[in-house]
Design a protein around this motif. Structure first.
Motif, PDB file in Angstrom:
ATOM      1  N   GLU A 135      33.865  30.402   9.694  1.00  0.00           N
ATOM      2  CA  GLU A 135      35.482  30.651  10.017  1.00  0.00           C
ATOM      3  C   GLU A 135      35.829  30.031  11.393  1.00  0.00           C
ATOM      4  O   GLU A 135      34.958  29.952  12.341  1.00  0.00           O
ATOM      5  CB  GLU A 135      35.560  32.335  10.438  1.00  0.00           C
ATOM      6  N   VAL A 136      36.857  29.228  11.270  1.00  0.00           N
ATOM      7  CA  VAL A 136      37.341  28.670  12.475  1.00  0.00           C
ATOM      8  C   VAL A 136      38.923  28.780  12.513  1.00  0.00           C
ATOM      9  O   VAL A 136      39.525  29.041  11.313  1.00  0.00           O
ATOM     10  CB  VAL A 136      37.011  27.065  12.411  1.00  0.00           C
ATOM     11  N   GLN A 137      39.462  28.806  13.536  1.00  0.00           N
ATOM     12  CA  GLN A 137      41.026  29.210  13.724  1.00  0.00           C
ATOM     13  C   GLN A 137      41.383  27.966  14.172  1.00  0.00           C
ATOM     14  O   GLN A 137      41.077  27.330  15.490  1.00  0.00           O
ATOM     15  CB  GLN A 137      41.133  30.121  14.947  1.00  0.00           C
ATOM     16  N   VAL A 138      42.269  27.151  13.545  1.00  0.00           N
ATOM     17  CA  VAL A 138      42.930  26.028  13.753  1.00  0.00           C
ATOM     18  C   VAL A 138      44.450  26.172  13.161  1.00  0.00           C
ATOM     19  O   VAL A 138      44.757  27.091  12.275  1.00  0.00           O
ATOM     20  CB  VAL A 138      42.354  24.829  13.041  1.00  0.00           C
ATOM     21  N   ALA A 142      46.846  21.618  10.750  1.00  0.00           N
ATOM     22  CA  ALA A 142      45.547  20.729  11.019  1.00  0.00           C
ATOM     23  C   ALA A 142      44.480  21.159   9.977  1.00  0.00           C
ATOM     24  O   ALA A 142      43.536  20.591   9.807  1.00  0.00           O
ATOM     25  CB  ALA A 142      45.293  20.912  12.372  1.00  0.00           C
ATOM     26  N   GLN A 143      44.527  22.349   9.301  1.00  0.00           N
ATOM     27  CA  GLN A 143      43.629  22.640   8.427  1.00  0.00           C
ATOM     28  C   GLN A 143      43.383  21.779   7.383  1.00  0.00           C
ATOM     29  O   GLN A 143      41.896  21.446   7.155  1.00  0.00           O
ATOM     30  CB  GLN A 143      44.173  24.010   7.912  1.00  0.00           C
ATOM     31  N   SER A 144      44.134  21.145   6.662  1.00  0.00           N
ATOM     32  CA  SER A 144      43.883  20.032   5.652  1.00  0.00           C
ATOM     33  C   SER A 144      42.844  19.109   6.399  1.00  0.00           C
ATOM     34  O   SER A 144      42.093  18.448   5.941  1.00  0.00           O
ATOM     35  CB  SER A 144      45.200  19.279   4.988  1.00  0.00           C
ATOM     36  N   VAL A 145      43.184  18.476   7.732  1.00  0.00           N
ATOM     37  CA  VAL A 145      42.669  17.541   8.364  1.00  0.00           C
ATOM     38  C   VAL A 145      41.201  18.111   8.539  1.00  0.00           C
ATOM     39  O   VAL A 145      40.072  17.098   8.396  1.00  0.00           O
ATOM     40  CB  VAL A 145      43.279  17.102   9.515  1.00  0.00           C
ATOM     41  N   VAL A 146      41.120  19.140   8.949  1.00  0.00           N
ATOM     42  CA  VAL A 146      39.521  19.793   9.289  1.00  0.00           C
ATOM     43  C   VAL A 146      38.867  19.842   8.041  1.00  0.00           C
ATOM     44  O   VAL A 146      37.696  19.549   8.006  1.00  0.00           O
ATOM     45  CB  VAL A 146      39.913  21.156   9.995  1.00  0.00           C
ATOM     46  N   LEU A 147      39.459  20.219   6.978  1.00  0.00           N
ATOM     47  CA  LEU A 147      38.649  20.695   5.700  1.00  0.00           C
ATOM     48  C   LEU A 147      38.442  18.921   4.937  1.00  0.00           C
ATOM     49  O   LEU A 147      37.269  19.012   4.579  1.00  0.00           O
ATOM     50  CB  LEU A 147      39.589  21.297   4.773  1.00  0.00           C
ATOM     51  N   GLN A 148      39.110  18.146   5.285  1.00  0.00           N
ATOM     52  CA  GLN A 148      38.799  16.913   4.764  1.00  0.00           C
ATOM     53  C   GLN A 148      37.564  16.275   5.750  1.00  0.00           C
ATOM     54  O   GLN A 148      36.878  15.578   5.077  1.00  0.00           O
ATOM     55  CB  GLN A 148      39.815  15.842   4.968  1.00  0.00           C
ATOM     56  N   ARG A 190      43.611  31.023  10.282  1.00  0.00           N
ATOM     57  CA  ARG A 190      42.250  31.064   9.924  1.00  0.00           C
ATOM     58  C   ARG A 190      41.655  30.606   8.832  1.00  0.00           C
ATOM     59  O   ARG A 190      42.405  30.662   7.673  1.00  0.00           O
ATOM     60  CB  ARG A 190      41.947  32.443  10.199  1.00  0.00           C
ATOM     61  N   MET A 191      40.826  29.596   9.143  1.00  0.00           N
ATOM     62  CA  MET A 191      40.193  28.990   7.601  1.00  0.00           C
ATOM     63  C   MET A 191      38.792  29.391   7.617  1.00  0.00           C
ATOM     64  O   MET A 191      38.080  29.384   8.509  1.00  0.00           O
ATOM     65  CB  MET A 191      40.159  27.411   7.790  1.00  0.00           C
ATOM     66  N   ALA A 206      26.783  23.142  14.388  1.00  0.00           N
ATOM     67  CA  ALA A 206      26.934  21.796  15.208  1.00  0.00           C
ATOM     68  C   ALA A 206      27.502  20.878  14.178  1.00  0.00           C
ATOM     69  O   ALA A 206      28.210  19.770  14.798  1.00  0.00           O
ATOM     70  CB  ALA A 206      25.370  21.523  15.839  1.00  0.00           C
ATOM     71  N   GLU A 207      26.942  20.842  12.924  1.00  0.00           N
ATOM     72  CA  GLU A 207      27.438  19.540  12.144  1.00  0.00           C
ATOM     73  C   GLU A 207      28.941  19.628  11.886  1.00  0.00           C
ATOM     74  O   GLU A 207      29.614  18.422  11.988  1.00  0.00           O
ATOM     75  CB  GLU A 207      26.735  19.556  10.932  1.00  0.00           C
ATOM     76  N   LEU A 208      29.415  20.701  11.645  1.00  0.00           N
ATOM     77  CA  LEU A 208      30.920  20.939  11.387  1.00  0.00           C
ATOM     78  C   LEU A 208      31.769  20.577  12.614  1.00  0.00           C
ATOM     79  O   LEU A 208      32.729  20.065  12.574  1.00  0.00           O
ATOM     80  CB  LEU A 208      31.073  22.280  10.843  1.00  0.00           C
ATOM     81  N   ALA A 209      31.228  21.014  13.875  1.00  0.00           N
ATOM     82  CA  ALA A 209      32.032  20.813  15.103  1.00  0.00           C
ATOM     83  C   ALA A 209      31.803  19.217  15.219  1.00  0.00           C
ATOM     84  O   ALA A 209      32.984  18.801  15.684  1.00  0.00           O
ATOM     85  CB  ALA A 209      31.399  21.357  16.042  1.00  0.00           C
ATOM     86  N   ARG A 210      30.673  18.503  15.089  1.00  0.00           N
ATOM     87  CA  ARG A 210      30.780  17.198  15.069  1.00  0.00           C
ATOM     88  C   ARG A 210      31.746  16.524  14.152  1.00  0.00           C
ATOM     89  O   ARG A 210      32.623  15.254  14.644  1.00  0.00           O
ATOM     90  CB  ARG A 210      29.228  16.529  14.952  1.00  0.00           C
ATOM     91  N   LEU A 211      31.846  16.848  12.773  1.00  0.00           N
ATOM     92  CA  LEU A 211      32.498  16.086  12.066  1.00  0.00           C
ATOM     93  C   LEU A 211      34.181  16.114  12.142  1.00  0.00           C
ATOM     94  O   LEU A 211      34.868  15.588  12.094  1.00  0.00           O
ATOM     95  CB  LEU A 211      32.408  16.828  10.385  1.00  0.00           C
ATOM     96  N   ALA A 212      34.667  17.765  12.582  1.00  0.00           N
ATOM     97  CA  ALA A 212      35.829  17.852  12.815  1.00  0.00           C
ATOM     98  C   ALA A 212      36.368  17.743  14.414  1.00  0.00           C
ATOM     99  O   ALA A 212      37.493  17.875  14.689  1.00  0.00           O
ATOM    100  CB  ALA A 212      36.218  19.279  12.751  1.00  0.00           C
ATOM    101  N   GLY A 213      35.587  17.301  15.203  1.00  0.00           N
ATOM    102  CA  GLY A 213      35.600  17.283  16.718  1.00  0.00           C
ATOM    103  C   GLY A 213      36.145  18.333  17.321  1.00  0.00           C
ATOM    104  O   GLY A 213      37.178  18.438  18.146  1.00  0.00           O
TER     105      GLY A 213
END
Length: 240
Positions: A135-138, A142-148, A190-191, A206-213
Protein backbone atom coordinates in the motif's frame (compact mmCIF):
# COMPACT_ATOMS: atom_id res chain seq x y z
CA UNK A 1 6.71 -30.33 8.38
CA UNK A 2 5.27 -33.73 7.50
CA UNK A 3 1.85 -32.65 8.77
CA UNK A 4 1.99 -29.45 6.67
CA UNK A 5 3.02 -31.41 3.59
CA UNK A 6 0.19 -33.87 4.18
CA UNK A 7 -2.37 -31.07 4.48
CA UNK A 8 -1.15 -29.53 1.22
CA UNK A 9 -1.53 -32.89 -0.54
CA UNK A 10 -5.05 -33.21 0.85
CA UNK A 11 -5.96 -29.74 -0.42
CA UNK A 12 -4.63 -30.58 -3.87
CA UNK A 13 -6.64 -33.81 -4.00
CA UNK A 14 -9.74 -31.99 -2.77
CA UNK A 15 -9.34 -29.29 -5.43
CA UNK A 16 -8.93 -31.89 -8.18
CA UNK A 17 -12.04 -33.77 -7.00
CA UNK A 18 -14.02 -30.53 -6.83
CA UNK A 19 -12.97 -29.62 -10.36
CA UNK A 20 -13.90 -33.04 -11.75
CA UNK A 21 -17.32 -32.84 -10.09
CA UNK A 22 -17.93 -29.35 -11.48
CA UNK A 23 -16.69 -30.29 -14.94
CA UNK A 24 -19.02 -33.29 -15.02
CA UNK A 25 -22.16 -31.94 -13.37
CA UNK A 26 -22.23 -28.36 -14.63
CA UNK A 27 -22.87 -29.26 -18.31
CA UNK A 28 -25.54 -31.78 -17.28
CA UNK A 29 -27.18 -29.20 -15.05
CA UNK A 30 -27.14 -26.65 -17.87
CA UNK A 31 -28.71 -29.22 -20.23
CA UNK A 32 -31.49 -30.11 -17.79
CA UNK A 33 -32.19 -26.46 -17.01
CA UNK A 34 -32.36 -25.54 -20.70
CA UNK A 35 -34.66 -28.50 -21.43
CA UNK A 36 -36.94 -27.55 -18.52
CA UNK A 37 -37.17 -23.90 -19.56
CA UNK A 38 -37.86 -24.78 -23.18
CA UNK A 39 -40.50 -27.32 -22.13
CA UNK A 40 -42.27 -24.68 -20.07
CA UNK A 41 -42.11 -22.30 -23.01
CA UNK A 42 -43.60 -24.90 -25.34
CA UNK A 43 -46.41 -25.68 -22.89
CA UNK A 44 -47.19 -21.99 -22.52
CA UNK A 45 -47.33 -21.54 -26.29
CA UNK A 46 -49.49 -24.65 -26.76
CA UNK A 47 -51.94 -23.44 -24.11
CA UNK A 48 -52.63 -20.39 -26.28
CA UNK A 49 -53.43 -22.44 -29.38
CA UNK A 50 -57.12 -22.97 -30.24
CA UNK A 51 -58.64 -26.37 -29.58
CA UNK A 52 -58.74 -28.78 -32.50
CA UNK A 53 -62.31 -29.70 -33.62
CA UNK A 54 -63.26 -33.37 -34.05
CA UNK A 55 -66.16 -33.81 -36.45
CA UNK A 56 -66.39 -37.59 -36.40
CA UNK A 57 -69.44 -39.86 -36.82
CA UNK A 58 -69.70 -42.66 -34.30
CA UNK A 59 -68.26 -45.37 -36.56
CA UNK A 60 -65.85 -43.19 -38.52
CA UNK A 61 -62.15 -43.93 -38.49
CA UNK A 62 -59.70 -41.16 -37.69
CA UNK A 63 -56.00 -41.12 -38.50
CA UNK A 64 -55.44 -40.48 -34.80
CA UNK A 65 -56.46 -43.28 -32.44
CA UNK A 66 -56.36 -40.82 -29.60
CA UNK A 67 -58.98 -38.67 -31.36
CA UNK A 68 -61.28 -41.66 -31.73
CA UNK A 69 -60.96 -42.49 -28.03
CA UNK A 70 -61.70 -38.90 -27.05
CA UNK A 71 -64.75 -38.76 -29.28
CA UNK A 72 -66.02 -42.17 -28.14
CA UNK A 73 -65.74 -41.11 -24.51
CA UNK A 74 -67.62 -37.90 -25.18
CA UNK A 75 -70.23 -39.80 -27.19
CA UNK A 76 -70.92 -42.17 -24.30
CA UNK A 77 -71.60 -39.19 -22.08
CA UNK A 78 -73.70 -37.38 -24.70
CA UNK A 79 -75.18 -39.85 -27.26
CA UNK A 80 -76.45 -37.04 -29.49
CA UNK A 81 -73.03 -35.43 -29.79
CA UNK A 82 -71.75 -35.06 -33.34
CA UNK A 83 -68.88 -32.62 -32.80
CA UNK A 84 -66.05 -32.62 -30.29
CA UNK A 85 -62.67 -31.01 -29.82
CA UNK A 86 -59.37 -31.78 -28.22
CA UNK A 87 -56.58 -29.66 -26.82
CA UNK A 88 -53.94 -28.61 -29.30
CA UNK A 89 -50.57 -30.33 -29.19
CA UNK A 90 -47.14 -28.95 -29.94
CA UNK A 91 -45.71 -29.74 -33.37
CA UNK A 92 -42.89 -32.24 -33.40
CA UNK A 93 -40.61 -29.57 -34.83
CA UNK A 94 -40.92 -27.63 -31.57
CA UNK A 95 -39.72 -30.58 -29.53
CA UNK A 96 -36.93 -31.25 -32.02
CA UNK A 97 -35.80 -27.62 -31.83
CA UNK A 98 -35.93 -27.81 -28.03
CA UNK A 99 -33.70 -30.89 -28.03
CA UNK A 100 -31.23 -29.26 -30.43
CA UNK A 101 -31.04 -26.07 -28.36
CA UNK A 102 -30.56 -28.03 -25.13
CA UNK A 103 -27.77 -30.01 -26.75
CA UNK A 104 -26.14 -26.78 -27.93
CA UNK A 105 -26.28 -25.45 -24.36
CA UNK A 106 -24.60 -28.65 -23.17
CA UNK A 107 -21.81 -28.33 -25.74
CA UNK A 108 -21.34 -24.62 -25.01
CA UNK A 109 -21.06 -25.32 -21.29
CA UNK A 110 -18.48 -28.05 -21.87
CA UNK A 111 -16.43 -25.61 -23.95
CA UNK A 112 -16.85 -22.77 -21.45
CA UNK A 113 -15.73 -24.77 -18.39
CA UNK A 114 -12.15 -23.64 -17.69
CA UNK A 115 -9.27 -26.05 -17.37
CA UNK A 116 -8.16 -27.22 -13.95
CA UNK A 117 -5.52 -24.57 -13.35
CA UNK A 118 -7.77 -21.66 -14.27
CA UNK A 119 -10.53 -23.19 -12.15
CA UNK A 120 -8.11 -23.25 -9.24
CA UNK A 121 -7.34 -19.56 -9.81
CA UNK A 122 -11.07 -18.75 -9.88
CA UNK A 123 -11.69 -20.63 -6.62
CA UNK A 124 -8.79 -18.78 -5.01
CA UNK A 125 -10.18 -15.44 -6.16
CA UNK A 126 -13.49 -16.37 -4.55
CA UNK A 127 -12.48 -17.92 -1.23
CA UNK A 128 -9.20 -16.04 -0.84
CA UNK A 129 -5.53 -16.91 -0.60
CA UNK A 130 -2.54 -15.90 1.48
CA UNK A 131 -0.85 -12.94 -0.13
CA UNK A 132 1.27 -9.86 0.29
CA UNK A 133 -0.43 -6.46 0.12
CA UNK A 134 1.56 -3.37 -0.77
CA UNK A 135 0.00 0.00 0.00
CA UNK A 136 1.20 3.46 -0.90
CA UNK A 137 -0.46 6.85 -0.63
CA UNK A 138 0.03 8.98 -3.73
CA UNK A 139 -2.11 11.60 -5.48
CA UNK A 140 -4.70 10.19 -7.86
CA UNK A 141 -3.07 11.90 -10.84
CA UNK A 142 0.26 10.20 -10.11
CA UNK A 143 -1.07 6.68 -9.50
CA UNK A 144 -0.83 5.61 -13.13
CA UNK A 145 2.76 6.86 -13.29
CA UNK A 146 3.72 4.93 -10.15
CA UNK A 147 1.97 1.80 -11.37
CA UNK A 148 3.76 2.03 -14.71
CA UNK A 149 7.08 2.40 -12.92
CA UNK A 150 6.31 -0.68 -10.80
CA UNK A 151 5.19 -2.75 -13.78
CA UNK A 152 8.56 -4.48 -14.48
CA UNK A 153 8.85 -5.70 -10.89
CA UNK A 154 5.19 -6.62 -10.33
CA UNK A 155 4.81 -8.45 -13.64
CA UNK A 156 7.24 -11.12 -12.40
CA UNK A 157 5.39 -11.76 -9.14
CA UNK A 158 2.38 -13.67 -10.45
CA UNK A 159 2.14 -17.09 -8.79
CA UNK A 160 2.23 -20.04 -11.21
CA UNK A 161 -0.24 -22.82 -10.49
CA UNK A 162 -0.85 -26.20 -12.07
CA UNK A 163 -3.32 -29.06 -11.83
CA UNK A 164 -3.01 -32.60 -13.15
CA UNK A 165 -6.21 -34.57 -13.60
CA UNK A 166 -7.45 -37.57 -15.61
CA UNK A 167 -9.23 -37.28 -18.96
CA UNK A 168 -11.99 -39.90 -19.16
CA UNK A 169 -12.42 -39.95 -22.93
CA UNK A 170 -8.72 -40.65 -23.58
CA UNK A 171 -7.79 -42.52 -20.42
CA UNK A 172 -4.74 -40.29 -19.95
CA UNK A 173 -3.88 -37.29 -17.82
CA UNK A 174 -3.78 -33.59 -18.56
CA UNK A 175 -1.68 -31.01 -16.77
CA UNK A 176 -3.01 -27.46 -16.97
CA UNK A 177 -1.03 -24.36 -16.06
CA UNK A 178 -2.12 -20.85 -15.11
CA UNK A 179 -0.89 -17.83 -13.20
CA UNK A 180 -2.54 -16.12 -10.24
CA UNK A 181 -2.16 -12.50 -11.35
CA UNK A 182 -1.07 -9.53 -9.29
CA UNK A 183 -4.14 -7.49 -8.30
CA UNK A 184 -4.39 -3.70 -8.07
CA UNK A 185 -6.92 -1.62 -6.15
CA UNK A 186 -7.31 2.18 -6.17
CA UNK A 187 -9.03 3.68 -3.13
CA UNK A 188 -8.92 7.43 -3.50
CA UNK A 189 -5.32 8.49 -2.93
CA UNK A 190 -4.38 5.01 -1.70
CA UNK A 191 -3.10 2.40 -4.11
CA UNK A 192 -2.93 -1.24 -3.06
CA UNK A 193 -1.21 -4.11 -4.82
CA UNK A 194 -1.91 -7.74 -3.86
CA UNK A 195 0.68 -10.41 -4.64
CA UNK A 196 -0.44 -14.04 -4.33
CA UNK A 197 2.75 -15.24 -2.68
CA UNK A 198 4.92 -14.40 0.31
CA UNK A 199 7.81 -12.07 -0.52
CA UNK A 200 10.64 -10.40 1.36
CA UNK A 201 8.96 -7.22 2.56
CA UNK A 202 12.11 -5.12 2.93
CA UNK A 203 13.53 -6.06 -0.45
CA UNK A 204 10.17 -5.41 -2.12
CA UNK A 205 9.80 -2.01 -0.46
CA UNK A 206 13.31 -1.00 -1.49
CA UNK A 207 12.81 -2.10 -5.09
CA UNK A 208 9.42 -0.40 -5.49
CA UNK A 209 10.71 2.78 -3.86
CA UNK A 210 13.66 2.84 -6.25
CA UNK A 211 11.49 2.30 -9.34
CA UNK A 212 8.96 5.00 -8.45
CA UNK A 213 11.35 7.46 -6.81
CA UNK A 214 9.46 7.32 -3.51
CA UNK A 215 10.81 7.15 0.03
CA UNK A 216 10.86 3.63 1.44
CA UNK A 217 8.82 4.80 4.44
CA UNK A 218 5.90 5.67 2.14
CA UNK A 219 5.45 2.05 1.09
CA UNK A 220 3.77 -0.34 3.52
CA UNK A 221 3.81 -4.12 3.13
CA UNK A 222 1.72 -6.62 5.07
CA UNK A 223 0.89 -10.30 4.83
CA UNK A 224 -2.84 -11.08 4.80
CA UNK A 225 -5.51 -13.07 3.01
CA UNK A 226 -6.87 -11.57 -0.20
CA UNK A 227 -10.14 -12.48 -1.94
CA UNK A 228 -10.36 -10.33 -5.10
CA UNK A 229 -13.87 -11.47 -6.03
CA UNK A 230 -15.27 -10.83 -2.55
CA UNK A 231 -13.45 -7.56 -1.93
CA UNK A 232 -14.40 -4.58 -4.02
CA UNK A 233 -12.32 -2.78 -6.65
CA UNK A 234 -9.57 -5.38 -7.17
CA UNK A 235 -8.44 -5.63 -10.80
CA UNK A 236 -5.67 -7.72 -12.39
CA UNK A 237 -2.48 -5.82 -13.05
CA UNK A 238 -2.84 -4.30 -16.53
CA UNK A 239 -0.31 -5.28 -19.14
CA UNK A 240 1.53 -2.33 -20.60
Amino acid sequence: MARLFGSEISLVILMVMLYLVVRTLLPLLAFVLAWWLLSRLIKARVARLPRVPLNLPEHSSSPRRKDRRIYARKLRRKPGLRTASRAATAPRSWHFASAVLSLMVLIATVIAVPDGARFQVMVGNLIGYAGTVVEVQVPVAAQSVVLQAWQPALAQLGRPTAMRYPIARTGGEHEAHAVVPVQVRLLGDRMQVAIARPVDAEMLRAELARLAGLPVEAIHVQQRDVAPWRESSWQPLPRL
